[in-house]
Motif scaffolding. Sequence first.
Motif, PDB file in Angstrom:
ATOM      1  N   PHE A 116      -5.888   7.837  -8.077  1.00  0.00           N
ATOM      2  CA  PHE A 116      -5.518   8.729  -6.971  1.00  0.00           C
ATOM      3  C   PHE A 116      -6.726   8.994  -6.077  1.00  0.00           C
ATOM      4  O   PHE A 116      -6.616   8.985  -4.841  1.00  0.00           O
ATOM      5  CB  PHE A 116      -4.956  10.043  -7.521  1.00  0.00           C
ATOM      6  N   ALA A 117      -7.875   9.245  -6.682  1.00  0.00           N
ATOM      7  CA  ALA A 117      -9.096   9.538  -5.923  1.00  0.00           C
ATOM      8  C   ALA A 117      -9.446   8.407  -4.960  1.00  0.00           C
ATOM      9  O   ALA A 117      -9.905   8.647  -3.845  1.00  0.00           O
ATOM     10  CB  ALA A 117     -10.258   9.804  -6.882  1.00  0.00           C
ATOM     11  N   ALA A 118      -9.206   7.178  -5.379  1.00  0.00           N
ATOM     12  CA  ALA A 118      -9.523   6.015  -4.535  1.00  0.00           C
ATOM     13  C   ALA A 118      -8.651   5.961  -3.283  1.00  0.00           C
ATOM     14  O   ALA A 118      -9.008   5.296  -2.308  1.00  0.00           O
ATOM     15  CB  ALA A 118      -9.373   4.734  -5.346  1.00  0.00           C
ATOM     16  N   GLN A 119      -7.524   6.674  -3.285  1.00  0.00           N
ATOM     17  CA  GLN A 119      -6.628   6.702  -2.129  1.00  0.00           C
ATOM     18  C   GLN A 119      -6.783   7.981  -1.295  1.00  0.00           C
ATOM     19  O   GLN A 119      -6.154   8.119  -0.253  1.00  0.00           O
ATOM     20  CB  GLN A 119      -5.168   6.600  -2.588  1.00  0.00           C
ATOM     21  N   HIS A 120      -7.578   8.898  -1.771  1.00  0.00           N
ATOM     22  CA  HIS A 120      -7.727  10.202  -1.120  1.00  0.00           C
ATOM     23  C   HIS A 120      -8.443  10.056   0.217  1.00  0.00           C
ATOM     24  O   HIS A 120      -9.259   9.146   0.393  1.00  0.00           O
ATOM     25  CB  HIS A 120      -8.518  11.137  -2.050  1.00  0.00           C
ATOM     26  N   VAL A 121      -8.170  10.963   1.140  1.00  0.00           N
ATOM     27  CA  VAL A 121      -8.815  10.932   2.457  1.00  0.00           C
ATOM     28  C   VAL A 121     -10.350  11.053   2.323  1.00  0.00           C
ATOM     29  O   VAL A 121     -11.078  10.537   3.154  1.00  0.00           O
ATOM     30  CB  VAL A 121      -8.214  12.026   3.384  1.00  0.00           C
ATOM     31  N   THR A 180       0.072  17.854 -10.101  1.00  0.00           N
ATOM     32  CA  THR A 180       0.541  16.676 -10.818  1.00  0.00           C
ATOM     33  C   THR A 180       0.464  15.489  -9.867  1.00  0.00           C
ATOM     34  O   THR A 180       0.501  15.651  -8.646  1.00  0.00           O
ATOM     35  CB  THR A 180       1.995  16.831 -11.296  1.00  0.00           C
ATOM     36  N   LEU A 181       0.353  14.313 -10.436  1.00  0.00           N
ATOM     37  CA  LEU A 181       0.289  13.080  -9.659  1.00  0.00           C
ATOM     38  C   LEU A 181       1.498  12.218  -9.979  1.00  0.00           C
ATOM     39  O   LEU A 181       1.978  12.204 -11.115  1.00  0.00           O
ATOM     40  CB  LEU A 181      -0.999  12.311  -9.979  1.00  0.00           C
ATOM     41  N   SER A 182       1.948  11.486  -8.996  1.00  0.00           N
ATOM     42  CA  SER A 182       3.132  10.643  -9.182  1.00  0.00           C
ATOM     43  C   SER A 182       2.896   9.500 -10.163  1.00  0.00           C
ATOM     44  O   SER A 182       3.853   8.894 -10.638  1.00  0.00           O
ATOM     45  CB  SER A 182       3.615  10.098  -7.833  1.00  0.00           C
ATOM     46  N   ASN A 183       1.650   9.225 -10.521  1.00  0.00           N
ATOM     47  CA  ASN A 183       1.358   8.186 -11.511  1.00  0.00           C
ATOM     48  C   ASN A 183       1.224   8.763 -12.926  1.00  0.00           C
ATOM     49  O   ASN A 183       0.821   8.066 -13.852  1.00  0.00           O
ATOM     50  CB  ASN A 183       0.104   7.399 -11.130  1.00  0.00           C
ATOM     51  N   GLY A 184       1.545  10.043 -13.092  1.00  0.00           N
ATOM     52  CA  GLY A 184       1.486  10.672 -14.413  1.00  0.00           C
ATOM     53  C   GLY A 184       0.236  11.484 -14.663  1.00  0.00           C
ATOM     54  O   GLY A 184       0.124  12.129 -15.707  1.00  0.00           O
ATOM     55  N   GLY A 185      -0.696  11.478 -13.751  1.00  0.00           N
ATOM     56  CA  GLY A 185      -1.945  12.209 -13.919  1.00  0.00           C
ATOM     57  C   GLY A 185      -1.855  13.638 -13.419  1.00  0.00           C
ATOM     58  O   GLY A 185      -0.798  14.129 -13.039  1.00  0.00           O
ATOM     59  N   PHE A 186      -3.002  14.302 -13.412  1.00  0.00           N
ATOM     60  CA  PHE A 186      -3.098  15.676 -12.932  1.00  0.00           C
ATOM     61  C   PHE A 186      -4.537  15.957 -12.531  1.00  0.00           C
ATOM     62  O   PHE A 186      -5.452  15.194 -12.840  1.00  0.00           O
ATOM     63  CB  PHE A 186      -2.671  16.667 -14.024  1.00  0.00           C
ATOM     64  N   GLU A 200       0.828  -1.202   0.000  1.00  0.00           N
ATOM     65  CA  GLU A 200       0.000   0.000   0.000  1.00  0.00           C
ATOM     66  C   GLU A 200       0.867   1.259   0.000  1.00  0.00           C
ATOM     67  O   GLU A 200       0.610   2.198  -0.733  1.00  0.00           O
ATOM     68  CB  GLU A 200      -0.929   0.003   1.214  1.00  0.00           C
ATOM     69  N   ILE A 201       1.903   1.277   0.808  1.00  0.00           N
ATOM     70  CA  ILE A 201       2.781   2.436   0.861  1.00  0.00           C
ATOM     71  C   ILE A 201       3.558   2.566  -0.444  1.00  0.00           C
ATOM     72  O   ILE A 201       3.724   3.662  -0.976  1.00  0.00           O
ATOM     73  CB  ILE A 201       3.727   2.360   2.076  1.00  0.00           C
ATOM     74  N   GLN A 202       4.017   1.454  -0.994  1.00  0.00           N
ATOM     75  CA  GLN A 202       4.758   1.480  -2.251  1.00  0.00           C
ATOM     76  C   GLN A 202       3.895   1.999  -3.397  1.00  0.00           C
ATOM     77  O   GLN A 202       4.392   2.651  -4.297  1.00  0.00           O
ATOM     78  CB  GLN A 202       5.282   0.086  -2.591  1.00  0.00           C
ATOM     79  N   ASN A 203       2.621   1.697  -3.386  1.00  0.00           N
ATOM     80  CA  ASN A 203       1.716   2.077  -4.467  1.00  0.00           C
ATOM     81  C   ASN A 203       0.974   3.387  -4.193  1.00  0.00           C
ATOM     82  O   ASN A 203       0.092   3.748  -4.959  1.00  0.00           O
ATOM     83  CB  ASN A 203       0.704   0.963  -4.724  1.00  0.00           C
ATOM     84  N   ARG A 204       1.315   4.068  -3.123  1.00  0.00           N
ATOM     85  CA  ARG A 204       0.654   5.321  -2.771  1.00  0.00           C
ATOM     86  C   ARG A 204       0.953   6.377  -3.828  1.00  0.00           C
ATOM     87  O   ARG A 204       2.117   6.621  -4.168  1.00  0.00           O
ATOM     88  CB  ARG A 204       1.151   5.804  -1.406  1.00  0.00           C
ATOM     89  N   ILE A 205      -0.082   6.986  -4.357  1.00  0.00           N
ATOM     90  CA  ILE A 205       0.063   8.041  -5.352  1.00  0.00           C
ATOM     91  C   ILE A 205       0.077   9.372  -4.611  1.00  0.00           C
ATOM     92  O   ILE A 205      -0.755   9.607  -3.736  1.00  0.00           O
ATOM     93  CB  ILE A 205      -1.090   8.001  -6.372  1.00  0.00           C
ATOM     94  N   THR A 206       1.021  10.214  -4.953  1.00  0.00           N
ATOM     95  CA  THR A 206       1.123  11.513  -4.304  1.00  0.00           C
ATOM     96  C   THR A 206       0.803  12.622  -5.295  1.00  0.00           C
ATOM     97  O   THR A 206       0.913  12.449  -6.512  1.00  0.00           O
ATOM     98  CB  THR A 206       2.541  11.737  -3.727  1.00  0.00           C
ATOM     99  N   SER A 207       0.404  13.764  -4.743  1.00  0.00           N
ATOM    100  CA  SER A 207       0.132  14.937  -5.572  1.00  0.00           C
ATOM    101  C   SER A 207       1.089  16.055  -5.188  1.00  0.00           C
ATOM    102  O   SER A 207       1.541  16.129  -4.045  1.00  0.00           O
ATOM    103  CB  SER A 207      -1.311  15.404  -5.398  1.00  0.00           C
ATOM    104  N   SER A 208       1.389  16.901  -6.151  1.00  0.00           N
ATOM    105  CA  SER A 208       2.248  18.065  -5.934  1.00  0.00           C
ATOM    106  C   SER A 208       1.639  19.256  -6.647  1.00  0.00           C
ATOM    107  O   SER A 208       1.248  19.145  -7.820  1.00  0.00           O
ATOM    108  CB  SER A 208       3.645  17.828  -6.507  1.00  0.00           C
TER     109      SER A 208
END
Length: 138
Positions: A123-128, A58-64, A4-12
């Motif tokens: 990303f949305a599926a991992q959001h708070v 931007t998202l760490s998986n290439g999205g935005f 889960e931590i390895q696959n966590r998508i982050t936003s910047s």
Amino acid sequence: MTTEIQNRITSSIIPDELRLNVLPRYLGRHYLTGEGMVYDWAARLCSSYDGGSWHYFTLSNGGFYMGPANMGRVHVRWHLNGYNDMMGADAFGITVTLFALCHLAEKTQDDAIIERFHQLREFAAQHVEAANILRAID
């Protein structure tokens, strides 16, 4: 490290001085239409939305995605699926961008736009506020 931590998508957040090329990079030749759709969906989903400035992420998986800069919690309502609840500005931005990407993908049939939708949905599926976002777009 757990999967889960390895696959966590982050936003910047994208700094203002780099915003000019964001939408053309992520939406290609559809960037003007896509931007307009984001604002249109914001107005459709939130009756109190009356414009304002937006941040780009931007998202760490290439999205935005785009998110309103000067909003707190907002009331979101979508009559076609019965969604009616409050969400934070970041969740609202994700929701609005997902609606816009879905609409744009349907209109253009562009594989790159379809990929952007799936990247943001992941990303949305991992959001708070995932439960709210996913109920709103269902």
